[in-house]
Design a protein around this motif. Structure first.
Motif, PDB file in Angstrom:
ATOM      1  N   TYR A   1     -67.439 -30.230-151.100  1.00 11.75           N
ATOM      2  CA  TYR A   1     -66.676 -30.052-149.854  1.00 11.75           C
ATOM      3  C   TYR A   1     -65.864 -31.301-149.531  1.00 11.75           C
ATOM      4  O   TYR A   1     -64.657 -31.210-149.265  1.00 11.75           O
ATOM      5  N   PHE A   2     -66.505 -32.444-149.557  1.00  6.39           N
ATOM      6  CA  PHE A   2     -65.831 -33.679-149.134  1.00  6.39           C
ATOM      7  C   PHE A   2     -64.827 -34.193-150.169  1.00  6.39           C
ATOM      8  O   PHE A   2     -63.990 -35.034-149.846  1.00  6.39           O
ATOM      9  N   THR A   3     -64.900 -33.683-151.412  1.00  4.82           N
ATOM     10  CA  THR A   3     -63.888 -34.040-152.420  1.00  4.82           C
ATOM     11  C   THR A   3     -62.818 -32.955-152.530  1.00  4.82           C
ATOM     12  O   THR A   3     -61.996 -32.988-153.452  1.00  4.82           O
ATOM     13  N   ASN A   4     -62.844 -31.988-151.588  1.00  5.17           N
ATOM     14  CA  ASN A   4     -61.854 -30.903-151.531  1.00  5.17           C
ATOM     15  C   ASN A   4     -61.834 -30.053-152.800  1.00  5.17           C
ATOM     16  O   ASN A   4     -60.783 -29.541-153.205  1.00  5.17           O
ATOM     17  N   ASN A   5     -62.995 -29.898-153.431  1.00  6.97           N
ATOM     18  CA  ASN A   5     -63.096 -29.068-154.630  1.00  6.97           C
ATOM     19  C   ASN A   5     -63.916 -27.802-154.392  1.00  6.97           C
ATOM     20  O   ASN A   5     -64.235 -27.088-155.338  1.00  6.97           O
TER      21      ASN A   5
ATOM     22  N   GLU B   1     -64.837 -24.164-153.741  1.00  6.50           N
ATOM     23  CA  GLU B   1     -64.237 -22.846-153.938  1.00  6.50           C
ATOM     24  C   GLU B   1     -65.341 -21.805-153.893  1.00  6.50           C
ATOM     25  O   GLU B   1     -66.532 -22.133-154.003  1.00  6.50           O
TER      26      GLU B   1
END
Length: 440
Positions: free
Chosen positions: A112-116, A118
């Protein structure tokens, strides 16, 4: 004429001390403290995952599919996990499952915090957590016996566990709402991951007696068959598990339909939904407190069909109600019936099961209680689309009452077969009346 007396030497407690008497055992006290914090984190994550899935996709189908996929491993793997529970050291296994659950939550937070993040990796990690739960649940249930020395206090410990679970169910979602608004769903995953530290530390601080392991030179399938034959060959265990499976399949999915009642029947919003679910939790807490106040397992077999009937009648009455206040009250009653039936079943199963087969018995309990949930939810959703949510609950409630009646009719035979086990365990003394001796 036979008299059934409580074994001499049972420790007497009163009031609040009686309700919390299991906490006098150091290991259980550590477990209770660690789990109380960890379960709050678990409920925070349970709220965050569906919220995130729906926010990312807007798809009700994917929302349901992720939930189904996360629960399915419990149904498929629990019986085999029970074999491993009887083979492996339960204390060490429980530490491993808690560490794995912590890593699963932290993996979600990292994505979540690395924007990965899905949907596919949420789905994969949900399935992984389902596999962990399939092993963790029977091990955790069986491990209670090793923490609580007296069988008479086992029911109290299980009831306190239920109180802890339902307390977390009331607190966790509220915290999740604040975290989602301030930190996003990732904050929920991170808090859950950190919460496992407390339960792992509590386990490491315990002093556990060495466990006699099952060292038979047999394969898993043969031990699975042995566990199946033992579980369903002993009538008390068989009827308890079958009734629990029926209740879980036909009655428990009422939670899936609560948003429909909140919005369409009572013309409310998320707050209305929250009131209804909280009312069920309050009822469960009341029932857990009552069960915790009981001093012995004796008599619980009579509570099982009564509680199942109360649960079923509560569902039918709720489905016919159009008044919100009355419906909230009925949800309290329904929650009480649900908890008393499941916790009483849990207590008796753990008490009467042979120690070397307890893990396998509790795996079938897990399969009946949790493994049927995805199928029940799917069935409830499909049936509701055909006959409506109220009709679905009426059907499920009637099925629960019918199951309670069948169990009640077999109750004399169940009691007859379970009493020798209680006697062997020292929970009751069977004494024949004898004429008093007189001095001659």
């Amino acid at each position: 004429m036979k008299k059934k007396l409580y074994k001499h030497g049972i420790t007497r407690f009163s009031g609040v001390r009686n309700i919390f008497r299991s906490l006098r055992y150091r290991n259980y006290r550590l477990f209770f403290a660690g789990q109380s914090l960890s379960l709050i984190g678990t409920w925070i994550q349970r709220i965050a995952i569906p919220w995130l899935v729906y926010r990312l996709t807007g798809s009700a189908f994917l929302l349901g599919f992720v939930g189904f996929a996360g629960q399915l491993p419990t149904f498929l793997l629990a019986p085999f996990a029970g074999v491993l529970s009887d083979r492996w050291n339960r204390y060490h296994t429980l530490i491993i499952t808690q560490v794995l659950s912590m890593l699963q939550a932290l993996a979600l937070a990292l994505l979540y915090f690395t924007n990965n993040i899905e949907v596919w990796n949420i789905l994969l990690l949900s399935i992984i957590q389902g596999c962990i739960n399939a092993l963790d649940t029977p091990v955790r249930q069986s491990f209670l016996v090793e923490m609580v020395e007296s069988k008479n206090d086992l029911g109290n410990a299980i009831a306190l566990n239920s109180s802890m679970f339902n307390g977390a169910r009331l607190v966790g979602p509220s915290i999740a709402g604040v975290l989602i608004a301030s930190l996003g769903e990732g904050g929920c995953f991170l808090i859950n991951g950190i919460s496992f530290v407390f339960v792992v530390v509590s386990l490491l601080l315990m002093k556990i007696k060495p466990q006699e392991l099952n060292k038979k030179e047999t394969n898993i399938m043969k031990e699975f068959k042995e566990g199946f034959t033992y579980t369903f060959g002993f009538m008390p265990i068989r009827y308890i598990i079958l009734l629990l499976a029926l209740i879980s399949l036909m009655g428990m999915p009422y939670t899936v339909l609560m948003p429909v009642f909140a919005k369409d029947i009572f013309h409310g919003d998320s707050h209305t939904f929250g009131f209804l679910m909280a009312a069920s939790g309050v009822g469960a807490l009341v029932a857990a407190t009552y069960l915790a106040s009981r001093k012995t397992v004796l008599g619980l077999e009579r509570i099982i069909p009564l509680a199942a009937a109360v649960f079923g009648v509560g569902l039918v009455a709720f489905s016919l109600s159009s008044n919100l206040l009355l419906s909230v009250i009925l949800m309290v009653i329904t929650g009480m019936g649900m908890l008393m039936q499941t916790a009483s079943s849990n207590t008796i199963l753990q008490t009467i099961a042979d120690n070397d087969k307890r893990g396998r018995v509790m795996s079938f309990y897990t399969m009946a209680f949790m493994g049927t949930a995805p199928f029940g939810s799917f069935m409830a959703g499909s049936l509701a689309s055909l006959i409506g949510a109220p009709g679905t609950l009426i059907f499920g409630g009637i099925a629960c009452v019918a199951g309670a009646i069948v169990f009640a009719r077999r109750l004399p035979c169940i009691i007859e077969q379970v009493q020798p086990v209680y006697t062997r365990l020292g929970l009751i003394d069977d004494c024949l009346d004898k004429p008093e001796k007189t001095d001659s």
